[in-house]
Design a protein around this motif. Sequence first.
Motif, short mmCIF file in Angstrom:
data_model
loop_
_atom_site.label_atom_id
_atom_site.label_comp_id
_atom_site.label_asym_id
_atom_site.label_seq_id
_atom_site.Cartn_x
_atom_site.Cartn_y
_atom_site.Cartn_z
N GLY A 74 0.82 -1.21 0.00
CA GLY A 74 0.00 0.00 0.00
C GLY A 74 0.85 1.25 0.00
O GLY A 74 2.05 1.20 -0.26
N HIS A 75 0.21 2.34 0.30
CA HIS A 75 0.88 3.64 0.36
C HIS A 75 0.51 4.33 1.67
O HIS A 75 -0.57 4.10 2.21
CB HIS A 75 0.46 4.52 -0.82
N ASN A 76 1.41 5.18 2.12
CA ASN A 76 1.19 5.90 3.36
C ASN A 76 1.80 7.29 3.24
O ASN A 76 2.76 7.48 2.51
CB ASN A 76 1.83 5.15 4.52
N VAL A 77 1.25 8.24 3.94
CA VAL A 77 1.82 9.60 3.96
C VAL A 77 2.77 9.68 5.14
O VAL A 77 2.42 9.28 6.26
CB VAL A 77 0.71 10.66 4.10
N GLN A 78 3.95 10.18 4.87
CA GLN A 78 4.93 10.37 5.93
C GLN A 78 5.31 11.84 6.02
O GLN A 78 5.32 12.55 5.01
CB GLN A 78 6.17 9.53 5.68
N PHE A 79 5.61 12.28 7.23
CA PHE A 79 6.04 13.65 7.46
C PHE A 79 7.44 13.64 8.03
O PHE A 79 7.72 12.90 8.98
CB PHE A 79 5.09 14.35 8.43
N LYS A 80 8.29 14.44 7.43
CA LYS A 80 9.65 14.60 7.96
C LYS A 80 9.80 16.06 8.35
O LYS A 80 9.77 16.95 7.49
CB LYS A 80 10.69 14.21 6.90
N PRO A 81 9.97 16.34 9.65
CA PRO A 81 10.08 17.73 10.08
C PRO A 81 11.36 18.38 9.56
O PRO A 81 12.39 17.73 9.45
CB PRO A 81 10.08 17.64 11.61
N GLY A 82 11.26 19.67 9.26
CA GLY A 82 12.41 20.43 8.83
C GLY A 82 13.28 20.83 10.01
O GLY A 82 12.87 20.74 11.17
N LYS A 83 14.47 21.30 9.71
CA LYS A 83 15.42 21.67 10.75
C LYS A 83 14.84 22.75 11.67
O LYS A 83 14.99 22.66 12.89
CB LYS A 83 16.73 22.15 10.13
N GLY A 84 14.20 23.76 11.11
CA GLY A 84 13.63 24.83 11.93
C GLY A 84 12.63 24.32 12.94
O GLY A 84 12.64 24.71 14.11
N LEU A 85 11.75 23.42 12.50
CA LEU A 85 10.74 22.85 13.39
C LEU A 85 11.39 21.97 14.45
O LEU A 85 11.07 22.06 15.64
CB LEU A 85 9.71 22.05 12.59
#
Length: 95
Positions: A74-85
């Motif tokens: 399947g597929h999934n949404v992933q979030f990778k936080p940026g350096k600032g966050l």
Amino acid sequence: MQKSEVESLLAEKLGLTKIAARDLLNVILDQMTLEMSRGNRISLPGFGVFEVRAFAPRTGRNPQTGEPIEIPAGHNVQFKPGKGLKDLVAQSLAQ
């Protein structure tokens, strides 16, 4: 923070009515959803990246019975936080 709280904050910060703020937020979220449903990556510098990733089929276990089950690809949404966050969260929570 709930969606209604974000709407209220947008209305206050941008001098909008709550209805206009709700419409603005809905347009942004709808567009992000559409782009990710097409498999596109969304990059918000300083905040992070939303990306659709595929995962392979695998064997799992039914937690109630312990029986092996097949989990389809399947597929999934992933979030990778940026350096600032990342930096801001680490700094805020370290206090």
